[in-house]
Design an enzyme around this catalytic site. Structure first.
Site, PDB file in Angstrom:
ATOM      1  N   ASP A   1       0.843  -1.204   0.000  1.00  0.00           N
ATOM      2  CA  ASP A   1       0.000   0.000   0.000  1.00  0.00           C
ATOM      3  C   ASP A   1       0.879   1.254   0.000  1.00  0.00           C
ATOM      4  OD1 ASP A   1       0.785  -0.682   2.686  1.00  0.00           O
ATOM      5  OD2 ASP A   1      -0.648   0.771   3.446  1.00  0.00           O
TER       6      ASP A   1
ATOM      7  N   HIS B   1       1.803  -8.968  -3.733  1.00  0.00           N
ATOM      8  CA  HIS B   1       0.775  -7.963  -3.445  1.00  0.00           C
ATOM      9  C   HIS B   1       1.500  -6.633  -3.237  1.00  0.00           C
ATOM     10  CE1 HIS B   1      -3.091  -6.443  -1.905  1.00  0.00           C
ATOM     11  NE2 HIS B   1      -2.340  -5.755  -1.057  1.00  0.00           N
TER      12      HIS B   1
ATOM     13  N   ASP C   1       1.848 -17.609  -4.608  1.00  0.00           N
ATOM     14  CA  ASP C   1       2.317 -16.443  -5.366  1.00  0.00           C
ATOM     15  C   ASP C   1       1.127 -15.833  -6.114  1.00  0.00           C
ATOM     16  OD1 ASP C   1       3.769 -14.543  -6.685  1.00  0.00           O
ATOM     17  OD2 ASP C   1       4.602 -15.933  -8.173  1.00  0.00           O
TER      18      ASP C   1
ATOM     19  N   GLU D   1       2.461 -10.279   0.333  1.00  0.00           N
ATOM     20  CA  GLU D   1       2.731  -8.848   0.275  1.00  0.00           C
ATOM     21  C   GLU D   1       4.228  -8.631   0.503  1.00  0.00           C
ATOM     22  OE1 GLU D   1       0.000  -6.439   2.549  1.00  0.00           O
ATOM     23  OE2 GLU D   1       0.989  -4.558   1.975  1.00  0.00           O
TER      24      GLU D   1
END
Ligand code: 9MR
Length: 561
Positions: A163, A488, A530, A539
């Site tokens: 993020d 991610h 994965d 992530e």
């Protein structure tokens, strides 16, 4: 013979130091012998397989190929008749040098508030995201209406993970771990060249990279009272898009005790390190120490301000739904901050304010648990402390060695011959950072005792991360034969480039499946997938890369020991 590379024969997919331990792990072996072969299938070494003393976490025994005695540099594969081949690997000096540098260069790719030029970023060049020059003070940050609507400038920093938000608690341990890497191995780290925009200056590249985040952190302190905002964030996570698309309003939210103490610790440590560069970075060390002390004073006055996002959202608007990092116990943050402030100032008052030995445990560091970071600092600087030395120091040293002995005891009996695979408890969210932080702890014990056995098991956890493990992946993007292709990680997903950003350690096996993505096996060390939706296993994060960077760079620095 069956070929199926890497399926049954697992090892470090990068390779081995000529003088180091070298092991491969064979699943379902029906043979007693193994061979080391050159690329043209010439057998250059053979040995007997040994059954693992204990079954793995899946209940099955493995066979171990120990070829430590073979030390001839070159390119090889491990071959077991009936089981097949390992992925190719090398034996040579400095075998991890590239992946070690990449693990730090990864932070350059995580930079907020700047475009990444092709000259440095290659095919991963991208536009600037999140300038953060006008960030709202969330009403929670002042506790009254005064600050609502006001804005501050808080640019730079690294994105936390997949993020695009910036969290002080997690930045703290990450930044400190990289600072420690430099502090512990300055000679080696001066040789690590990263090809980043600052590479031409006189500051070592690793410290230049740290400065990108440190300068952001410095803006996160309320200059009025010394308290530090918990995070700089969107109200909600950005979509899976490139950073420049993320134009939602940004906020600094609530000041808290954990963020403020982590900030104090990092700034105190930074002041020590950057004071060695007065010409290049005039005034920086002094500012860091001043701000560290201000933060400490705030925390002494506010010793139990928890960041409780749910409670906050009941009172203030807008609702904030990004990562919590909501720790509730601050005894470890107090120990860490006090230790760093003490070592940097030599003033005993800091340590007097805390209980250095609140209990007998020695918890492996994580974002919510930083006690050992304080212990490491006290122990490795003990020769500088003289008369001010805390009376607990001998006990801390004993405990560090006891921790290391405890970690390595039984590790060589496990199916993968590592500390990491001793216990299912090691496999939570971000398990690969547990493997790395165990390695860091063992390196601290080695530095204290010079006992080689700790180094051998630190290296074994590195072997684990790079392929000697239950999933058969090398968990670092771009380094190894079978590596994560779909982390991610927003830029890696959205940039249209097949290869993910390189040098990133994925979280790794985690049977918890908090993301609801089914992993192929719930055996703890096999619970990896994965898949870019699998944020609980795949992530990437700055606090996971940092101990990996420490471990792999430290091993390079110590390879001849
Ligand atoms: O690493 C964090 C892990 O220990 C927690 O269990 C998890 C859930 O709270 O959050 C992880 O941290 C995430 C953070 O909240 C937001 N950015 C991504 C982080 C890695 O997944």
């Amino acid at each position: 013979p069956v070929v199926n590379e890497g399926v049954n024969v697992r090892l470090n997919q990068i390779g081995f130091y000529p003088g180091g331990l070298k092991k491969g792990v064979i699943l379902n072996s029906k043979s007693n012998v193994f061979y080391i072969q050159t690329p043209d299938k010439k057998k250059v070494y053979n040995g007997k397989l040994k059954k693992s003393m204990k079954p793995g976490l899946n209940g099955r025994f493995t066979a171990i190929a120990d070829f430590s005695a073979f030390n001839h540099p070159g390119n090889y594969q491990l071959y077991v008749p009936g089981s097949g081949y390992s992925y190719p690997f090398q034996i040579k000096r400095s075998v991890h040098r590239n992946v070690a540098a990449a693990s730090i260069k990864a932070y350059y790719f995580m930079r907020a508030s700047v475009s990444l030029k092709e000259k440095y970023a290659g095919k991963w060049s991208r536009a600037e995201g999140h300038p953060d020059t006008s960030v709202f003070i969330h009403p929670s940050a002042a506790g009254d209406k005064r600050a609502a609507g006001m804005s501050i400038s808080s640019p730079r920093g690294w994105y936390d993970a997949g993020d695009y938000n910036k969290y002080i608690v997690n930045s703290g341990i990450s930044t400190s771990t990289l600072l420690s890497l430099y502090e512990d191995f300055p000679a080696y780290m001066k040789t690590v060249k990263l090809n980043i925009p600052e590479s031409g200056n006189k500051v070592p590249d690793v410290l230049d990279e740290v400065l990108w985040n440190l300068r952001w952190m410095l803006t996160m302190q309320d200059p009025g009272d010394g308290g530090v905002y918990h995070k700089l964030t969107n109200a909600a996570f950005d979509k899976m898009e490139m950073p420049e698309k993320g134009t939602e309003p940004r906020y600094v939210v609530q000041k808290g005790t954990a963020a403020t103490l982590d900030f104090a610790a990092v700034m105190a440590q930074a002041s020590r390190i950057f004071s060695k560069f007065p010409g290049e970075l005039p005034g920086l060390a002094d500012s860091c120490l001043l701000q560290a002390n201000k933060a400490w004073q705030w925390a002494i006055k506010n010793p139990d301000v928890v960041y409780d996002q749910d409670a906050m959202n009941k009172v203030f608007e807008p609702q904030i739904t990004t990562g919590g990092y909501g720790d509730r116990n601050f005894s470890d943050e107090f120990i860490w901050a006090a230790s760093e402030l003490f070592v940097s100032t030599q003033k005993p008052e800091y340590l007097k304010a805390v209980n250095l030995l609140p209990d007998t445990t020695m918890p492996i560091p994580a974002w919510s648990q930083v006690r050992l970071l304080g212990y490491y600092t006290l122990i490795k600087n003990s020769n500088l402390l003289g008369a001010n030395s805390p009376k607990e120091l001998p006990e801390l040293k004993n405990r560090l060695l006891a921790l290391a002995d405890n970690l390595i005891s039984g590790a060589a009996e496990t199916a993968y011959q590592t500390v990491m695979t001793k216990s299912a408890r090691h496999f939570g969210w971000g398990s690969n950072s547990e493997a790395a932080n165990e390695g860091v702890a063992l390196i601290q014990a080695y530095q204290l005792s010079k006992n080689r056995k700790y180094l051998d098991f630190a290296l074994a956890n590195l072997d684990y991360i790079l392929g000697r493990n239950g999933s058969g992946y090398s968990y670092v993007t771009g380094y190894g034969s079978k590596t994560p292709m779909h982390p991610h990680h927003r830029p890696s997903v959205a940039d249209g480039i097949v290869d993910p950003i390189p040098g990133l350690l994925v979280g790794g096996p985690n049977p918890g499946m908090q993301d609801k993505i089914k992993v192929p096996s719930v055996v703890p060390d096999e619970a990896y997938i994965d898949d870019d939706r699998a944020y609980a296993a795949n992530e990437i994060a700055i606090n996971w890369n940092a101990p990996f960077a420490y471990l792999v760079n430290a091993m390079e620095a110590l390879q001849d020991k």
